[in-house]
Design a protein around this motif. Sequence first.
Motif, PDB file in Angstrom:
ATOM      1  N   PRO A  84       0.803  -1.225   0.000  1.00 48.22           N
ATOM      2  CA  PRO A  84       0.000   0.000   0.000  1.00 48.22           C
ATOM      3  C   PRO A  84       0.840   1.281   0.000  1.00 48.22           C
ATOM      4  O   PRO A  84       0.363   2.333  -0.400  1.00 48.22           O
ATOM      5  CB  PRO A  84      -0.818  -0.106   1.292  1.00 48.22           C
ATOM      6  CG  PRO A  84      -0.873  -1.554   1.586  1.00 48.22           C
ATOM      7  CD  PRO A  84       0.428  -2.122   1.097  1.00 48.22           C
ATOM      8  N   VAL A  85       2.094   1.180   0.395  1.00 52.51           N
ATOM      9  CA  VAL A  85       2.968   2.358   0.416  1.00 52.51           C
ATOM     10  C   VAL A  85       3.262   2.850  -1.000  1.00 52.51           C
ATOM     11  O   VAL A  85       3.415   4.043  -1.237  1.00 52.51           O
ATOM     12  CB  VAL A  85       4.286   2.031   1.157  1.00 52.51           C
ATOM     13  CG1 VAL A  85       5.256   3.191   1.090  1.00 52.51           C
ATOM     14  CG2 VAL A  85       3.998   1.643   2.590  1.00 52.51           C
ATOM     15  N   HIS A  86       3.325   1.908  -1.948  1.00 49.83           N
ATOM     16  CA  HIS A  86       3.621   2.250  -3.343  1.00 49.83           C
ATOM     17  C   HIS A  86       2.479   1.772  -4.231  1.00 49.83           C
ATOM     18  O   HIS A  86       2.247   0.570  -4.343  1.00 49.83           O
ATOM     19  CB  HIS A  86       4.923   1.600  -3.796  1.00 49.83           C
ATOM     20  CG  HIS A  86       6.099   1.980  -2.968  1.00 49.83           C
ATOM     21  ND1 HIS A  86       6.690   3.206  -3.055  1.00 49.83           N
ATOM     22  CD2 HIS A  86       6.788   1.309  -2.024  1.00 49.83           C
ATOM     23  CE1 HIS A  86       7.699   3.273  -2.209  1.00 49.83           C
ATOM     24  NE2 HIS A  86       7.774   2.129  -1.558  1.00 49.83           N
ATOM     25  N   PRO A  87       1.757   2.663  -4.886  1.00 45.66           N
ATOM     26  CA  PRO A  87       0.647   2.244  -5.753  1.00 45.66           C
ATOM     27  C   PRO A  87       1.143   1.427  -6.949  1.00 45.66           C
ATOM     28  O   PRO A  87       2.312   1.503  -7.329  1.00 45.66           O
ATOM     29  CB  PRO A  87       0.033   3.570  -6.206  1.00 45.66           C
ATOM     30  CG  PRO A  87       1.076   4.598  -5.986  1.00 45.66           C
ATOM     31  CD  PRO A  87       1.963   4.097  -4.881  1.00 45.66           C
ATOM     32  N   ALA A  88       0.248   0.641  -7.520  1.00 46.61           N
ATOM     33  CA  ALA A  88       0.594  -0.249  -8.631  1.00 46.61           C
ATOM     34  C   ALA A  88       1.300   0.477  -9.769  1.00 46.61           C
ATOM     35  O   ALA A  88       2.246  -0.032 -10.368  1.00 46.61           O
ATOM     36  CB  ALA A  88      -0.657  -0.951  -9.144  1.00 46.61           C
ATOM     37  N   GLU A  89       0.850   1.699 -10.080  1.00 43.12           N
ATOM     38  CA  GLU A  89       1.456   2.429 -11.204  1.00 43.12           C
ATOM     39  C   GLU A  89       2.917   2.806 -10.957  1.00 43.12           C
ATOM     40  O   GLU A  89       3.662   3.061 -11.900  1.00 43.12           O
ATOM     41  CB  GLU A  89       0.628   3.658 -11.580  1.00 43.12           C
ATOM     42  CG  GLU A  89       0.288   4.587 -10.446  1.00 43.12           C
ATOM     43  CD  GLU A  89      -0.974   4.191  -9.689  1.00 43.12           C
ATOM     44  OE1 GLU A  89      -1.332   4.945  -8.780  1.00 43.12           O
ATOM     45  OE2 GLU A  89      -1.596   3.157  -9.971  1.00 43.12           O
ATOM     46  N   SER A  90       3.362   2.805  -9.712  1.00 48.16           N
ATOM     47  CA  SER A  90       4.759   3.139  -9.438  1.00 48.16           C
ATOM     48  C   SER A  90       5.707   2.035  -9.896  1.00 48.16           C
ATOM     49  O   SER A  90       6.904   2.255 -10.022  1.00 48.16           O
ATOM     50  CB  SER A  90       4.970   3.447  -7.958  1.00 48.16           C
ATOM     51  OG  SER A  90       4.789   2.290  -7.171  1.00 48.16           O
TER      52      SER A  90
END
Length: 138
Positions: A84-90
Amino acid sequence: MVGVNLTGFFWLTQRAIAEMLKRYGGHVVNISATVADYASSSSPSVLAALTKGGLAAATRSLAIEYASFGIRVNAVSPGMIQTPVHPAESYEHLGDRLPPLGRAGQVSDVVGAVLFLESSPYITGEIMHIDGGQVAGH
């Protein structure tokens, strides 16, 4: 990082194993990291490799030391895991830095590995890579 990855592991595991010895059995599952086995020039990671590599070595040593007491010790070694800290698009821009499966793993992949090890009474000393094939190579 040394305090969390090694010192915390050492003291917590020592106390947990002391309780397991009283019960003549138990199971420790450590969390290592693929970076301990797969170096990359794309990001500085020597401290993570050092501490998580030490954890992997300790996992194998403890597995042998305590096997005769009915205590198993294993580890999971996550690679690139979407949290959750890094969204999928990242993760989409990573291109050739993605593992061979071409995507980041999910937290559920790591949970599944831990549950598998917990339900497998004949496995000890194993470092299970949850990394989409990263350790296997590109």
